[in-house]
Design a protein around this motif. Structure first.
Motif, PDB file in Angstrom:
ATOM      1  N   VAL A 142       0.748  -1.359   0.024  1.00 21.17           N
ATOM      2  CA  VAL A 142      -0.034  -0.094  -0.022  1.00 21.17           C
ATOM      3  C   VAL A 142       0.947   1.405   0.060  1.00 21.17           C
ATOM      4  O   VAL A 142       1.714   1.415   0.713  1.00 21.17           O
ATOM      5  CB  VAL A 142      -0.936  -0.031   1.255  1.00 21.17           C
ATOM      6  CG1 VAL A 142      -1.805   1.344   1.284  1.00 21.17           C
ATOM      7  CG2 VAL A 142      -1.861  -1.159   1.142  1.00 21.17           C
ATOM      8  N   LYS A 143       0.538   2.124  -1.109  1.00 17.02           N
ATOM      9  CA  LYS A 143       1.116   3.452  -0.857  1.00 17.02           C
ATOM     10  C   LYS A 143       0.576   4.410  -0.084  1.00 17.02           C
ATOM     11  O   LYS A 143      -0.720   4.407  -0.115  1.00 17.02           O
ATOM     12  CB  LYS A 143       1.439   4.295  -2.364  1.00 17.02           C
ATOM     13  CG  LYS A 143       2.200   3.207  -3.411  1.00 17.02           C
ATOM     14  CD  LYS A 143       2.443   3.925  -4.643  1.00 17.02           C
ATOM     15  CE  LYS A 143       1.369   3.309  -5.442  1.00 17.02           C
ATOM     16  NZ  LYS A 143       1.218   3.732  -6.734  1.00 17.02           N
ATOM     17  N   ARG A 144       1.073   5.176   0.871  1.00 11.70           N
ATOM     18  CA  ARG A 144       0.475   5.943   2.050  1.00 11.70           C
ATOM     19  C   ARG A 144       0.882   7.336   1.702  1.00 11.70           C
ATOM     20  O   ARG A 144       1.803   7.861   1.302  1.00 11.70           O
ATOM     21  CB  ARG A 144       0.747   5.532   3.251  1.00 11.70           C
ATOM     22  CG  ARG A 144       0.276   4.436   3.402  1.00 11.70           C
ATOM     23  CD  ARG A 144       0.829   3.421   4.565  1.00 11.70           C
ATOM     24  NE  ARG A 144       0.773   1.946   4.773  1.00 11.70           N
ATOM     25  CZ  ARG A 144      -0.353   1.438   5.129  1.00 11.70           C
ATOM     26  NH1 ARG A 144      -1.279   2.214   5.535  1.00 11.70           N
ATOM     27  NH2 ARG A 144      -0.440   0.362   4.949  1.00 11.70           N
ATOM     28  N   GLY A 145      -0.244   8.322   2.123  1.00 12.51           N
ATOM     29  CA  GLY A 145       0.049   9.792   1.885  1.00 12.51           C
ATOM     30  C   GLY A 145      -0.952  10.495   2.957  1.00 12.51           C
ATOM     31  O   GLY A 145      -1.662   9.932   3.690  1.00 12.51           O
ATOM     32  N   GLN A 146      -0.956  11.832   2.732  1.00  8.72           N
ATOM     33  CA  GLN A 146      -1.980  12.619   3.917  1.00  8.72           C
ATOM     34  C   GLN A 146      -2.392  13.885   2.881  1.00  8.72           C
ATOM     35  O   GLN A 146      -1.871  14.316   1.842  1.00  8.72           O
ATOM     36  CB  GLN A 146      -1.321  13.163   4.688  1.00  8.72           C
ATOM     37  CG  GLN A 146      -0.993  12.275   5.846  1.00  8.72           C
ATOM     38  CD  GLN A 146      -1.024  12.947   7.524  1.00  8.72           C
ATOM     39  OE1 GLN A 146      -0.537  13.993   7.323  1.00  8.72           O
ATOM     40  NE2 GLN A 146      -1.818  12.445   8.361  1.00  8.72           N
ATOM     41  N   VAL A 147      -3.748  14.062   2.760  1.00  8.39           N
ATOM     42  CA  VAL A 147      -4.360  15.164   2.282  1.00  8.39           C
ATOM     43  C   VAL A 147      -5.244  16.116   3.228  1.00  8.39           C
ATOM     44  O   VAL A 147      -5.779  15.439   4.285  1.00  8.39           O
ATOM     45  CB  VAL A 147      -5.156  14.883   1.029  1.00  8.39           C
ATOM     46  CG1 VAL A 147      -4.093  14.388  -0.091  1.00  8.39           C
ATOM     47  CG2 VAL A 147      -6.180  13.896   1.362  1.00  8.39           C
ATOM     48  N   GLU A 148      -5.621  17.143   2.900  1.00  2.50           N
ATOM     49  CA  GLU A 148      -6.559  17.930   3.709  1.00  2.50           C
ATOM     50  C   GLU A 148      -7.759  18.380   2.653  1.00  2.50           C
ATOM     51  O   GLU A 148      -7.453  18.800   1.622  1.00  2.50           O
ATOM     52  CB  GLU A 148      -5.795  19.158   4.250  1.00  2.50           C
ATOM     53  CG  GLU A 148      -6.783  20.161   5.231  1.00  2.50           C
ATOM     54  CD  GLU A 148      -6.166  21.182   5.978  1.00  2.50           C
ATOM     55  OE1 GLU A 148      -5.207  20.974   6.597  1.00  2.50           O
ATOM     56  OE2 GLU A 148      -6.628  22.287   5.480  1.00  2.50           O
ATOM     57  N   SER A 149      -8.757  18.257   3.399  1.00  3.46           N
ATOM     58  CA  SER A 149     -10.041  18.610   2.376  1.00  3.46           C
ATOM     59  C   SER A 149     -11.035  19.357   3.128  1.00  3.46           C
ATOM     60  O   SER A 149     -10.676  19.929   4.248  1.00  3.46           O
ATOM     61  CB  SER A 149     -10.746  17.434   2.011  1.00  3.46           C
ATOM     62  OG  SER A 149     -11.510  17.734   0.941  1.00  3.46           O
ATOM     63  N   GLN A 150     -12.094  19.860   2.705  1.00  2.00           N
ATOM     64  CA  GLN A 150     -12.888  20.743   3.486  1.00  2.00           C
ATOM     65  C   GLN A 150     -14.578  20.353   3.481  1.00  2.00           C
ATOM     66  O   GLN A 150     -15.011  19.860   2.715  1.00  2.00           O
ATOM     67  CB  GLN A 150     -13.022  22.113   2.719  1.00  2.00           C
ATOM     68  CG  GLN A 150     -11.718  22.892   2.393  1.00  2.00           C
ATOM     69  CD  GLN A 150     -10.890  22.073   1.125  1.00  2.00           C
ATOM     70  OE1 GLN A 150     -11.439  21.582   0.250  1.00  2.00           O
ATOM     71  NE2 GLN A 150      -9.748  22.180   1.092  1.00  2.00           N
ATOM     72  N   ASN A 151     -14.846  20.748   4.758  1.00  2.00           N
ATOM     73  CA  ASN A 151     -16.499  20.789   5.042  1.00  2.00           C
ATOM     74  C   ASN A 151     -16.747  22.303   4.891  1.00  2.00           C
ATOM     75  O   ASN A 151     -15.750  23.009   5.364  1.00  2.00           O
ATOM     76  CB  ASN A 151     -16.728  20.171   6.451  1.00  2.00           C
ATOM     77  CG  ASN A 151     -16.794  18.669   6.559  1.00  2.00           C
ATOM     78  OD1 ASN A 151     -16.913  17.892   5.443  1.00  2.00           O
ATOM     79  ND2 ASN A 151     -16.743  18.152   7.930  1.00  2.00           N
ATOM     80  N   ILE A 152     -18.045  22.379   4.643  1.00  2.00           N
ATOM     81  CA  ILE A 152     -18.360  24.030   4.758  1.00  2.00           C
ATOM     82  C   ILE A 152     -19.583  24.405   5.505  1.00  2.00           C
ATOM     83  O   ILE A 152     -20.569  23.344   5.160  1.00  2.00           O
ATOM     84  CB  ILE A 152     -18.635  24.511   3.127  1.00  2.00           C
ATOM     85  CG1 ILE A 152     -17.480  24.039   2.190  1.00  2.00           C
ATOM     86  CG2 ILE A 152     -18.582  26.090   3.111  1.00  2.00           C
ATOM     87  CD1 ILE A 152     -17.666  23.041   1.503  1.00  2.00           C
ATOM     88  N   ALA A 153     -19.733  24.947   6.378  1.00  2.00           N
ATOM     89  CA  ALA A 153     -20.933  25.195   7.121  1.00  2.00           C
ATOM     90  C   ALA A 153     -21.362  26.620   7.341  1.00  2.00           C
ATOM     91  O   ALA A 153     -20.598  27.504   7.565  1.00  2.00           O
ATOM     92  CB  ALA A 153     -20.841  24.549   8.405  1.00  2.00           C
ATOM     93  N   ALA A 154     -22.504  26.972   7.445  1.00  2.00           N
ATOM     94  CA  ALA A 154     -23.140  28.020   7.620  1.00  2.00           C
ATOM     95  C   ALA A 154     -24.667  28.076   8.194  1.00  2.00           C
ATOM     96  O   ALA A 154     -25.178  27.164   8.103  1.00  2.00           O
ATOM     97  CB  ALA A 154     -23.156  28.834   6.155  1.00  2.00           C
ATOM     98  N   ILE A 155     -24.768  29.350   9.004  1.00  2.00           N
ATOM     99  CA  ILE A 155     -26.079  29.386   9.601  1.00  2.00           C
ATOM    100  C   ILE A 155     -26.994  30.569   9.342  1.00  2.00           C
ATOM    101  O   ILE A 155     -26.609  31.675   8.919  1.00  2.00           O
ATOM    102  CB  ILE A 155     -25.762  29.644  11.249  1.00  2.00           C
ATOM    103  CG1 ILE A 155     -25.070  28.510  11.800  1.00  2.00           C
ATOM    104  CG2 ILE A 155     -27.242  29.995  11.817  1.00  2.00           C
ATOM    105  CD1 ILE A 155     -24.470  28.797  13.353  1.00  2.00           C
ATOM    106  N   TYR A 156     -28.280  29.925   9.069  1.00  2.00           N
ATOM    107  CA  TYR A 156     -29.361  31.063   8.545  1.00  2.00           C
ATOM    108  C   TYR A 156     -30.155  31.232  10.123  1.00  2.00           C
ATOM    109  O   TYR A 156     -30.847  30.212  10.513  1.00  2.00           O
ATOM    110  CB  TYR A 156     -30.232  30.640   7.759  1.00  2.00           C
ATOM    111  CG  TYR A 156     -31.245  31.344   7.275  1.00  2.00           C
ATOM    112  CD1 TYR A 156     -31.081  32.363   6.376  1.00  2.00           C
ATOM    113  CD2 TYR A 156     -32.644  31.409   7.814  1.00  2.00           C
ATOM    114  CE1 TYR A 156     -31.958  33.333   5.933  1.00  2.00           C
ATOM    115  CE2 TYR A 156     -33.604  32.242   7.481  1.00  2.00           C
ATOM    116  CZ  TYR A 156     -33.352  33.150   6.599  1.00  2.00           C
ATOM    117  OH  TYR A 156     -34.374  34.005   6.159  1.00  2.00           O
ATOM    118  N   PRO A 157     -29.729  31.971  10.795  1.00  2.00           N
ATOM    119  CA  PRO A 157     -30.196  32.377  12.071  1.00  2.00           C
ATOM    120  C   PRO A 157     -31.965  32.519  12.276  1.00  2.00           C
ATOM    121  O   PRO A 157     -32.599  32.904  11.316  1.00  2.00           O
ATOM    122  CB  PRO A 157     -29.725  33.812  12.654  1.00  2.00           C
ATOM    123  CG  PRO A 157     -28.762  33.957  11.704  1.00  2.00           C
ATOM    124  CD  PRO A 157     -28.937  33.679  10.258  1.00  2.00           C
ATOM    125  N   GLY A 158     -32.153  31.693  13.474  1.00  2.00           N
ATOM    126  CA  GLY A 158     -33.642  31.644  13.544  1.00  2.00           C
ATOM    127  C   GLY A 158     -34.147  33.068  14.262  1.00  2.00           C
ATOM    128  O   GLY A 158     -33.333  33.714  14.479  1.00  2.00           O
TER     129      GLY A 158
END
Ligand SMILES: [Zn+2]
Length: 529
Positions: free
Chosen positions: A277-293
């Motif tokens: 197995v070839k191994r490595g590391q990456v970074e990715s993104q979740n994205i979150a935002a609020i529509y306030p009540g």
């Protein structure tokens, strides 16, 4: 020029009546799909530059809509992954029977998966364990009386018809599956898909095996830690496993199609695997935002609308196209999130509870971005009261039926039914439970945190022309480069779908009580409040 002005005037006039009736044309939704699924973003693979640009685009839209950032760096929640890729030229798989070893062809007979981190060398006996399920609440055990210690399980996907689809799906999730095998003392698994319920044909499954797989880098997140090998076997070649056992694969599939419990027995062959197995590391993104009540008290509770943004990136070309654009899977769902957010903003919708838009990465790698978000939420975990997820909702024809995964599990199902009925749209539960859709998308990570969830899709009646259209789509375009912006899509139907989802969110956000699991729901066990 003149006719154009006349047309504009006409549209403006028509527009006012259309707006009054709230019939969307899906054009805005489609414009988002077009960008997210463009070749420029190179299939939005988790950890890639294309994915980063897609995430940035979503963050910019959230900003434009005036939403409150709910990531860790503005709208972005960074997620780190370990990557794994099998070097097949230095890996091998064989079966040994009566001292005679037979090499298997990787990709043709079977392939070695890297979702489970494989041990460098494995050698063990094989036991056919039916569906490989042990379900105490159904008093069902595929392992009873078998000598399984130190062996590798061979199982057929699915479950007996006596078992509810929710339970069967739950026990087939990767983490639960491994927990079961581990408790039986087993060290790995060979999964054989039921050939009658495969979403995509074997050659495409096999060619996707070159995809880099990923695991969340944060400690304690690997649910298959300790599993030494996970192999998927081509059902067309499954008899290689059963030789000398007195059973044929066909016979087992026939039993499974009849919904029966399967026979379970030791196989003559021993399995040998070597992997590099070839191994490595990456970074990715979740994205979150609020529509306030707007309610002073309830605004600290959140209705999540979620969709995954990642797809498969660039892979082996099919028909000279190597970019897996993922227009329906799942640029369509992210575009729905943006379209709903736009609508809330422009109609100045007031909701008592807040709405939390969560766009996640790593779905195609095993629901990893949502697993990370649900474990590291950017609002207090207990304040999330519902998840409404969309993933590949497939607007290929007019929206007459809505399929609701999780329909009968919680009050969210009732809310969905009420909203759909007002729009003259029929609602149905999962029409094909054997495909395990309820555990195969991101809502499942919210479910496991006790949060009532539904996933909504376009539905169809069995044997209808819509059913044929969907089947054809799955066979030809699902996880293929042809899931791009050059396919026929019913944009207006998508706009109607987004309107429905927006209304559902409003209804749940304004309800007096927070959503609740049904007393008899299997998933209620996860509820914490
Ligand atoms: Zn997918």
């Amino acid at each position: 020029m003149k006719p154009k002005i006349w047309i504009v005037a006409c549209i403006a006039f028509l527009g006012s009546t259309l707006l009054a009736e709230n019939v969307p044309d899906g054009a805005r939704w489609w414009s988002y799909v077009e960008f997210l699924a463009s070749d420029k973003l190179e299939g939005r693979n988790t950890g890639s530059e294309g994915h980063r640009q897609a995430a940035e685009f979503v963050a910019k839209q959230f900003e434009r809509e005036g939403l409150t950032p709910a990531g860790e760096k503005g709208y972005i929640q960074p997620v780190k992954f370990n990557t794994l890729q099998l070097d097949e030229s230095k890996s091998s798989l064989s079966l040994e029977r009566n001292g005679k070893e037979q090499a298997m062809r990787l990709g043709e007979d079977a392939y070695i998966g890297t979702r489970v981190d494989p041990a460098p060398a494995v050698e063990a006996g094989l036991v056919f364990v039916g569906y490989g399920l042990r379900v105490p609440e159904s008093d069902y055990d595929d392992f009873a009386g078998l000598d399984t210690r130190g062996k590798i399980a061979v199982y057929l996907g699915g479950g007996p018809s006596s078992m509810s689809s929710a339970i069967a799906a739950h026990y087939q999730s990767a983490g639960q599956r491994w927990a079961t095998l581990k408790s039986a003392g087993m060290i790995g698994a060979v999964a054989i898909p039921n050939p009658h319920h495969m979403d995509i044909p074997w050659p495409r499954i096999a060619s996707n095996r070159f995809q880099m797989t990923m695991q969340l880098a944060a400690p304690g997140m690997d649910e298959t830690a300790g599993e030494q090998i996970a192999i998927t076997w081509n059902p067309a070649h499954a008899d290689e496993l059963f030789g000398g056992s007195g059973h044929t694969f066909d016979e087992l599939v026939t039993e499974a199609e009849a919904g029966k419990q399967l026979p379970r027995f030791a196989l003559l062959a021993k399995l040998k695997a070597k992997t590099l197995v070839k191994r490595g590391q990456v970074e990715s993104q979740n994205i979150a935002a609020i529509y306030p009540g707007s309610d002073p008290k309830l605004k600290s509770e959140y209705i999540v609308m979620s969709a995954h943004i990642d797809h498969l990136g660039i892979g082996n070309p099919i028909n000279w196209d190597s970019i897996f654009n993922g227009a329906m899977d799942n640029a369509s769902g992210v575009a729905a999130v943006l379209d709903v957010a736009d609508h809330f903003k422009e109609a100045n919708v007031k909701t008592k509870r807040s709405v939390l838009f969560v766009v996640v990465t790593g779905e195609e790698k095993g629901l990893l971005g949502s697993q990370y978000y649900a474990s590291n939420p950017t609002v207090p975990a207990k304040s999330i009261v519902a998840d409404i997820n969309t993933d590949m909702f497939l607007p290929l024809y007019p929206l007459k039926i809505l399929t609701v995964y999780g329909l009968d599990e919680s009050s969210l199902g009732d809310d969905t039914r009420a909203v759909a009925q007002q729009m003259g749209i029929k609602v149905q539960p999962d029409p094909e439970p054997v495909r395990n859709v309820f555990i195969r998308s991101d809502q499942y990570n919210f479910v496991r945190r006790g949060i009532p969830s539904v996933k909504v899709d376009f539905g169809f009646e069995r044997g209808s022309k819509e059913a044929a259209i969907e089947k054809k789509w799955l066979t030809e375009r699902y996880h293929a480069p042809s899931d791009d912006v050059n396919q026929p899509v019913d944009k207006q139907a998508a706009g109607t779908f987004n309107l429905l989802v927006g209304r559902l969110i409003e209804r749940v956000a304004d309800a007096e009580a927070r959503p609740a699991w049904k007393p008899n729901s299997f998933f209620r066990r996860y509820a914490t409040n």
